[in-house]
Design a protein around this motif. Structure first.
Motif, PDB file in Angstrom:
ATOM      1  N   TYR A 255      38.710  36.580  54.785  1.00 25.45           N
ATOM      2  CA  TYR A 255      38.817  37.142  53.430  1.00 25.45           C
ATOM      3  C   TYR A 255      37.508  36.982  52.670  1.00 25.45           C
ATOM      4  O   TYR A 255      37.006  37.937  52.068  1.00 25.45           O
ATOM      5  CB  TYR A 255      39.976  36.475  52.685  1.00 25.45           C
ATOM      6  N   ILE A 256      36.945  35.800  52.714  1.00 25.24           N
ATOM      7  CA  ILE A 256      35.686  35.545  51.998  1.00 25.24           C
ATOM      8  C   ILE A 256      34.549  36.351  52.610  1.00 25.24           C
ATOM      9  O   ILE A 256      33.768  36.994  51.880  1.00 25.24           O
ATOM     10  CB  ILE A 256      35.365  34.037  51.977  1.00 25.24           C
ATOM     11  N   ILE A 257      34.453  36.355  53.932  1.00 30.64           N
ATOM     12  CA  ILE A 257      33.376  37.094  54.606  1.00 30.64           C
ATOM     13  C   ILE A 257      33.466  38.586  54.297  1.00 30.64           C
ATOM     14  O   ILE A 257      32.476  39.215  53.912  1.00 30.64           O
ATOM     15  CB  ILE A 257      33.416  36.842  56.124  1.00 30.64           C
ATOM     16  N   THR A 258      34.657  39.160  54.450  1.00 35.35           N
ATOM     17  CA  THR A 258      34.794  40.598  54.209  1.00 35.35           C
ATOM     18  C   THR A 258      34.638  40.955  52.738  1.00 35.35           C
ATOM     19  O   THR A 258      34.148  42.041  52.422  1.00 35.35           O
ATOM     20  CB  THR A 258      36.140  41.133  54.743  1.00 35.35           C
ATOM     21  N   SER A 259      35.004  40.062  51.861  1.00 34.56           N
ATOM     22  CA  SER A 259      34.814  40.325  50.434  1.00 34.56           C
ATOM     23  C   SER A 259      33.328  40.353  50.083  1.00 34.56           C
ATOM     24  O   SER A 259      32.885  41.201  49.303  1.00 34.56           O
ATOM     25  CB  SER A 259      35.531  39.273  49.593  1.00 34.56           C
TER      26      SER A 259
END
Length: 155
Positions: free
Chosen positions: A37-41
């Motif tokens: 989630y953090i990486i793709t955000s």
């Protein structure tokens, strides 16, 4: 091409990206993988910012961003493509509703001059933050309703 300032990256693109990816997870009923989630955000925020800087007509960047979020959701977050497409379109509809509501409030309640607002990057960003808050509220409300419905089904 839209003229973008660094403030728009930090106050608009990054929060909007985190909200968009979260919405895809929630609307597709996929468990959230925090690391992905953090990486793709963060990838999404760079993409949103970059797409807005392309020399294309207004509105085309929205379509490109939708496609890129779907691709990111499928390839990195491993969300089913049909679920990702549906979730992104639901998110986009809610985003348009939230932004329309925000523009209505700015024009009719605050009586702000829209030409002045859109010509100043800081004003545009600050006046745009309520639409993100409205969108976040809609997504949170959907999540709560879905949780309660799942609890009733699992009883």
């Amino acid at each position: 091409m839209l003229r973008l300032e660094p403030i728009e990256l930090f106050l608009r693109a990054i929060p909007e990206s985190f909200l968009a990816i979260l919405a895809v997870y929630i609307f597709s009923n996929t468990p959230i993988n925090k690391k992905k989630y953090i990486i793709t955000s963060l990838i999404g925020s760079c993409v949103f910012f970059g797409v807005r800087m392309l020399p294309i007509d207004y509105g085309v960047h929205t379509i490109l961003a939708i496609g890129i979020i779907i691709i990111i959701s499928v390839l990195i977050n491993k969300i089913d493509i049909i679920k990702a497409i549906k979730a992104e379109f639901i998110y986009s509809i809610f985003q348009f509703i939230a932004e329309g509501l925000n523009i209505f409030i700015i024009q009719n309640i605050l009586k702000a001059d829209m030409n002045k607002v859109f010509s100043n990057a800081v004003l545009k960003t600050v006046y745009g933050l309520p639409s993100l808050a409205i969108l976040g509220f809609i997504i949170f409300l959907y999540y709560i309703i879905t949780l309660k419905k799942d609890e009733l089904i699992n009883v």
